[in-house]
Enzyme design. Structure first.
Site, short mmCIF file in Angstrom:
data_model
loop_
_atom_site.label_atom_id
_atom_site.label_comp_id
_atom_site.label_asym_id
_atom_site.label_seq_id
_atom_site.Cartn_x
_atom_site.Cartn_y
_atom_site.Cartn_z
N ALA A 177 11.70 21.12 8.66
CA ALA A 177 11.35 22.01 9.84
C ALA A 177 10.97 23.30 9.76
O ALA A 177 11.55 24.01 8.99
CB ALA A 177 12.46 22.18 10.72
N GLU A 195 7.67 26.13 11.33
CA GLU A 195 6.17 26.29 11.86
C GLU A 195 5.07 26.51 10.78
O GLU A 195 5.24 26.92 9.74
CB GLU A 195 6.11 27.79 12.44
CG GLU A 195 7.11 27.74 13.76
CD GLU A 195 6.29 27.12 14.80
OE1 GLU A 195 5.30 26.77 15.00
OE2 GLU A 195 7.35 26.75 15.88
N SER A 196 3.99 25.76 10.94
CA SER A 196 3.19 25.42 9.66
C SER A 196 1.71 25.88 10.01
O SER A 196 0.80 25.63 8.84
CB SER A 196 3.11 23.84 9.43
OG SER A 196 2.72 23.15 10.36
N ASP A 250 1.90 24.47 -1.08
CA ASP A 250 1.35 25.05 -2.07
C ASP A 250 0.93 26.28 -2.11
O ASP A 250 0.31 27.15 -2.79
CB ASP A 250 0.15 23.88 -2.80
CG ASP A 250 -0.84 23.71 -1.81
OD1 ASP A 250 -0.68 23.72 -0.79
OD2 ASP A 250 -1.96 23.07 -2.20
N TYR A 273 1.98 32.49 7.49
CA TYR A 273 2.83 31.30 7.03
C TYR A 273 3.33 31.22 5.78
O TYR A 273 4.37 30.97 5.48
CB TYR A 273 1.68 30.06 7.49
CG TYR A 273 2.08 28.86 7.10
CD1 TYR A 273 3.34 28.15 7.49
CD2 TYR A 273 1.38 28.09 6.14
CE1 TYR A 273 3.79 27.13 6.92
CE2 TYR A 273 1.61 27.04 5.41
CZ TYR A 273 2.86 26.60 6.03
OH TYR A 273 3.41 25.09 5.10
N LYS A 287 7.10 30.94 4.05
CA LYS A 287 7.42 29.70 3.28
C LYS A 287 8.10 30.03 1.78
O LYS A 287 8.91 29.59 1.24
CB LYS A 287 6.47 28.64 2.91
CG LYS A 287 6.05 27.82 4.33
CD LYS A 287 7.39 27.07 5.01
CE LYS A 287 7.71 25.78 3.95
NZ LYS A 287 8.80 25.05 4.55
N ASN A 292 -2.18 19.43 0.55
CA ASN A 292 -2.36 19.44 1.87
C ASN A 292 -2.42 17.72 2.36
O ASN A 292 -3.01 17.12 1.59
CB ASN A 292 -3.90 19.72 2.29
CG ASN A 292 -4.15 20.97 2.66
OD1 ASN A 292 -3.81 22.15 1.75
ND2 ASN A 292 -4.93 21.36 3.53
N PRO A 322 -15.84 22.16 14.15
CA PRO A 322 -15.94 23.79 13.84
C PRO A 322 -15.49 23.71 12.23
O PRO A 322 -14.39 23.04 11.80
CB PRO A 322 -14.84 24.30 14.83
CG PRO A 322 -13.96 23.16 14.84
CD PRO A 322 -15.00 21.87 14.97
#
Length: 328
Positions: free
Chosen positions: A86, A88-89, A130, A155, A159, A184, A210
């Protein structure tokens, strides 16, 4: 309580969490698998609600920032183990609202750790990124588990802080904690705000694609099911206190990835000329140049290897999203 494993998987309705909990519920019918998710905009319960037919699956809608509810949950179920996803990413959102990321990713992790320390006796597996290592020049060697932390965004800083908390609880309180830092991920179930789904939605809707800056930024792309297989192996087989990087040695620039997707969409007759939609926009603040991690430790100690071919997996990923968009 019995000796049955009672595993709490946080972030169960997110991208990686939904794949992981589906895998665990199916593979380990003798485990009690509890999924926890606050169900923010980035969650999709449809990928996990189907698990309710399984007797070994349970769901809890709770915010990990709510310390009282987390403590009460652990007191009620005495989870043996936790796999903590869990968070926010989205980097752009962290730039606009750093406090939310601090509350969820740092304080939320602290709440889970305190509850685990009090009520659990098994393993705390913390899933990280990473991005905590910062970025690399194009000629630099890939990051290893011993590379210093140098986060670039709110972010990745949040982490990094959560990683440090987990390590401190292992050393200070002796909990069985492990950390994994992945590159990723791509694959089905990812929110539309992320890079590959955004590209595919743009192509499907005949809108500009974009691309930040010149598109030269490089990422290592890991198929989500390869990640799940690695997490399963590490959770069950690694030693306490270990950290493993999980990457696919699949470095691709953002522009090259978009071109690959465009060409596949042309081949699949999704759009007559997808490349004409490519549009370069102002670069993201603090945009990291390159991410690359070395997974040799995981490969040598636990014999993990990615098994999914990128060309096949990205093609199947495109098919999944196009089917999803066609139903909207």
């Amino acid at each position: 309580m019995s000796n049955v494993k009672r595993i709490l998987i946080t972030g169960e309705s997110g991208f990686i969490g939904s794949h992981l909990i589906n895998y665990f519920v199916s593979k380990y019918p003798d485990y009690q698998i509890h999924g926890l998710d606050i169900l923010t905009y980035a969650s999709d319960r449809t990928h996990t609600k189907i698990l309710e037919k399984n007797k070994n699956y349970f769901f809890h809608q709770i915010d990990i920032f709510n310390r009282k509810e987390i403590i009460n949950l652990f007191a009620q179920y005495s989870f043996t183990d936790v796999i903590h996803l869990a968070a926010e990413s989205h980097v752009d959102n962290s730039i606009n609202n750093p406090l939310l990321f601090a509350n969820t990713n740092i304080i939320g992790t602290l709440n889970i750790l305190d509850a685990f320390k009090t009520y659990s006796v098994g393993r705390f597996h913390h899933i990280s990124t990473d991005e905590v290592y910062g970025d690399l020049n194009f000629s630099d060697l890939a990051f290893t588990e011993n590379s210093p932390y140098n986060p670039s965004s709110p972010y990745s800083a949040s982490k990094a802080a959560s990683d440090h908390l987990v390590r401190s609880y292992h050393r200070t309180y002796g909990i069985d904690a492990i950390i994994t830092n992945c590159s990723n991920n791509y694959g089905p179930h990812q929110h539309i705000e992320k890079f590959i789904p955004t590209v595919l939605a743009s192509i499907y809707n005949n809108q500009k694609i974009p691309i930040y800056g010149s598109g030269s930024n490089i990422r290592d792309w890991l198929y989500v099911l390869d990640h799940v297989l690695a997490l399963d192996l590490i959770f069950h087989k690694s030693s306490p206190g270990k950290t493993y990087n999980i990457g696919a040695d699949n470095e691709i620039s953002n522009l090259n990835l978009v071109e690959i997707i465009c060409d596949l969409c042309l081949e699949k007759k999704i759009h007559p000329n997808p490349r004409k939609l490519i549009s370069f926009v102002s670069d993201r603040l603090g945009h990291d140049r390159r991410y690359a991690i070395e997974s040799q430790l995981l490969r040598s100690e636990l014999n993990w290897m990615p098994i999914y071919n990128f060309n096949n997996a990205i093609s199947e990923t495109i098919d999944w999203y196009i089917k999803k968009f066609s139903k909207i």
